[in-house]
Design a protein around this motif. Structure first.
Motif, short mmCIF file in Angstrom:
data_model
loop_
_atom_site.label_atom_id
_atom_site.label_comp_id
_atom_site.label_asym_id
_atom_site.label_seq_id
_atom_site.Cartn_x
_atom_site.Cartn_y
_atom_site.Cartn_z
N HIS A 1 -4.65 0.28 -5.04
CA HIS A 1 -4.71 -0.92 -5.31
C HIS A 1 -4.94 -1.34 -7.32
O HIS A 1 -4.96 -1.47 -8.46
N MET B 1 1.24 -1.20 -0.21
CA MET B 1 -0.23 -0.19 -0.02
C MET B 1 0.89 1.09 -0.09
O MET B 1 2.32 1.36 0.82
N VAL C 1 -5.69 -10.60 -3.03
CA VAL C 1 -5.97 -9.51 -3.39
C VAL C 1 -5.63 -9.67 -4.52
O VAL C 1 -6.38 -9.60 -5.80
N PRO D 1 -7.77 -3.22 1.00
CA PRO D 1 -7.10 -1.86 0.18
C PRO D 1 -8.57 -1.07 0.03
O PRO D 1 -9.46 -1.31 0.88
N PRO D 2 -8.16 0.45 -0.25
CA PRO D 2 -9.21 1.28 -0.22
C PRO D 2 -10.32 0.78 -1.13
O PRO D 2 -9.96 0.19 -2.02
N ARG E 1 -2.45 -9.51 1.23
CA ARG E 1 -1.71 -9.24 -0.70
C ARG E 1 -2.20 -9.96 -1.44
O ARG E 1 -2.30 -10.00 -2.48
N GLY F 1 -4.11 6.05 7.69
CA GLY F 1 -5.10 5.17 5.97
C GLY F 1 -4.65 5.90 4.93
O GLY F 1 -4.90 6.87 5.03
N PRO F 2 -4.63 4.99 3.60
CA PRO F 2 -4.45 3.75 4.21
C PRO F 2 -3.71 2.84 4.68
O PRO F 2 -2.04 3.47 4.92
N THR F 3 -3.50 1.63 5.44
CA THR F 3 -2.66 1.19 6.25
C THR F 3 -2.10 0.07 5.08
O THR F 3 -2.36 -0.60 4.08
N LEU G 1 -1.06 -4.00 4.50
CA LEU G 1 -1.24 -4.84 4.14
C LEU G 1 -0.85 -5.89 4.63
O LEU G 1 1.00 -6.07 4.90
N LEU H 1 4.80 2.37 6.61
CA LEU H 1 3.37 3.90 6.01
C LEU H 1 2.88 3.30 6.96
O LEU H 1 1.88 2.72 7.73
N HIS I 1 -9.92 0.62 4.54
CA HIS I 1 -8.67 0.19 4.26
C HIS I 1 -7.74 1.36 5.71
O HIS I 1 -7.40 1.93 6.11
#
Lengths: 358, 358
Positions: A243, A23, B19, B196-197, B16, B7-9, B11, B3, B190
């Motif tokens: 993403h 992210m 996704v 993910p957002p 991942r 947010g976004p935070t 993953l 990070l 997120h």
């Protein structure tokens, strides 16, 4: 699985790879670069020099964004509809207070430019004209170049604007947004763009911006003025589907490598193969052959067969297709062939169909 | 990169992985199973037996959905705000025609339940009360249990409803939606959910459904009645962010494996470490310590330092934090510590901070 619904569409390997990345901050330099890249790429595909903006929403949300930014309740709107998604565009306009005049063609037929011309003469105060470029429910592609010409010829003092649902066409069929006089073009990441669902993209003409400034429909999340303002500094007003944008960047690179003309030619070829193969199996095309879509083929379920059972029989062979919509639920099959698709995928569908209808 | 924006935070690896899976049909059995799993998981985290619905949008879109489904233009709304996101919730209500009465606390302070009580007595016809559980702009957590009690005590004939922005709290801080009388809880994938957002989730009480049936605010994409109707058969009205839901399923499994109480304890520990570490470095906490958030810590930029330069200095060390918002732009740093975060991440932030403020 051979995923052949008309969206969401399969993701190429490099898109799946891009989507699984770490992210990133949506208000930092990596994101600015990402937004710049996808904006340029989408602009190129839509053949437009207008602003292109991204909203975190589905295609339907993109249609709503177009309406709420350009409509003032009470405005007259002309909705050209040839199926379920044209009806939906009209329904959204009505939900937000438009006085909608509908010009419809029977399901399976394309919009008649003469009928649109007559309607524009009957309703000279129409502020917006809504057109579906490719009707996913029937597998029909409208002649957008001619419809755009008709709207342009009836435009007085900046009205009406032409709003185009290109959700299942852009990136698979030629679309010249500026040459064809499209004020707003709406598309969605999970169709021919080969990216995950969750992103709508809209191009907005200067004429449309002028209307958006005066439009009185309430709006907040979908306010395109906010999106334009933030896009100028490489951001979005609200946290975006990072993403999905990363996936879209990879997909656009793939389209550029193949070449847009080659992409369109491939869609013509697979659609032709799908239609010819279905005919060979004795299946009847739902769409008027003169306007059959290159991204989705709708077929009548053969006499004596049940639509849902046929979808299940294909599924049992690893081929996922969609059924009919609205009045044709259970009576039509719809096969998607947009984005990440080649001849082998279509041959797989045809083999499974041959078994299922035998 | 560490990070650490709110947010976004980041993953987790299994998110991942989830996704990056192959796309699936959003109207098929795999999706039905997916939607069922995430609905049950979110319901468990929110401690609610109410409906839980998913919208493809950001957290702000989730707030808008709550408003447009429950508001009739002209309704009186009480907005309890302690920062930028409380202000935003109020602004959305205003945009759609609410008569908004604001109860505010100075930035950095929590909402005062007595002030809310007085406001409810002053505005007995309030239809909705808007509360931010955790204010991301200031790093302040409100006492939602008490605020919920106050609203409940003033409820007559089903009004007012309590709408809770739990975007940056749910999944990281205890939240008992039903016990605390929350009619609508809004969160977003997120944040502490580690996905993910692009997804907002909303819980909706029976009392809220009754209001939604009568509310006259125009709505289409965000119409929760449509979402509820389709959820009953394992679908969403519009194409959903499939991959974000797949990520969320993996994240929920991770939360369940850790145990909700352990998740909350971890957030308490990392937040405590962050605050103590910052104090040790001579940095001043922005929030009232009695109400400091466990998901985001806001710190004053030291005298003589520039906020943007400090963010850049941290970035140069691989630590991504956010700056201040609104009146505190350039004067505050905000460090996110929700979701996929442990002590080592915080120690990394503190080491980078030590260098940057030296």
């Amino acid at each position: 699985m051979n995923l052949r619904v008309p969206g969401p569409t399969p993701l190429p390997p490099e898109v799946r790879q891009a989507v699984s990345g770490a992210m990133i901050n949506h208000r930092g330099p990596e994101f600015r670069e990402l937004l710049g890249a996808v904006t340029a790429g989408v602009r190129e595909v839509l053949q437009t020099s207008n602003d292109v903006l991204f909203l975190t929403t589905s295609g339907t949300g993109g249609l709503e964004a177009a309406i709420v930014n350009l409509l003032s309740p009470g405005d007259r709107v002309l909705a050209v509809t040839v199926g379920a998604f044209g009806d939906r565009f009209a329904e959204i306009a009505r939900a937000f207070g438009a006085e909608v005049t509908v010009v419809e063609a029977p399901w399976g037929r394309a919009a008649d430019p003469l009928a649109v011309e007559e309607a524009l003469e009957r309703v000279p105060d129409a502020r917006l004209v809504l057109v579906t470029h490719n009707e996913t429910s029937t597998g029909v592609a409208n002649d957008l170049a001619t419809l755009g010409e008709v709207v342009r010829a009836h435009r007085r003092g900046g009205y009406p604007l032409l709003l185009v649902d290109a959700i299942s066409s852009a990136g698979a069929m030629p679309l010249f947004a500026d040459d064809w006089g499209c004020d707003v073009v709406i598309s969605a990441s999970h169709k021919a763009w080969m990216a995950p669902p969750g992103l709508a993209m809209l191009s907005v003409s200067e004429r449309a911006w002028a209307v958006a400034e005066r439009a009185t429909c309430p709006r907040f999340y979908f306010d395109l003025r906010r999106a334009r303002h933030l896009a100028a500094r490489g951001e979005t007003p609200w946290t975006p589907a990072v993403h999905a944008l990363q996936g879209l960047r990879a997909a656009l690179a793939r389209m550029r490598a193949e070449g847009l003309d080659a992409v369109y030619a491939r869609h013509r070829r697979v659609a032709h193969r799908m239609r010819e193969g279905a005919r060979t199996l004795g299946l009847e095309l739902f769409a008027d052959p003169a306007h059959a879509s290159n991204t989705v083929t709708a077929l009548y379920v053969p006499e004596g067969k049940d639509g849902e059972a046929l979808v299940a029989a294909l599924r049992a062979q690893g081929v996922i297709v969609a059924g009919g919509m609205g009045p044709f639920r259970g009576r039509v099959l719809r096969v998607g062939h947009m984005g990440y698709v080649d001849m082998a995928d279509i041959d797989g569908v045809l083999r499974a169909l041959a078994t299922a209808v035998a």
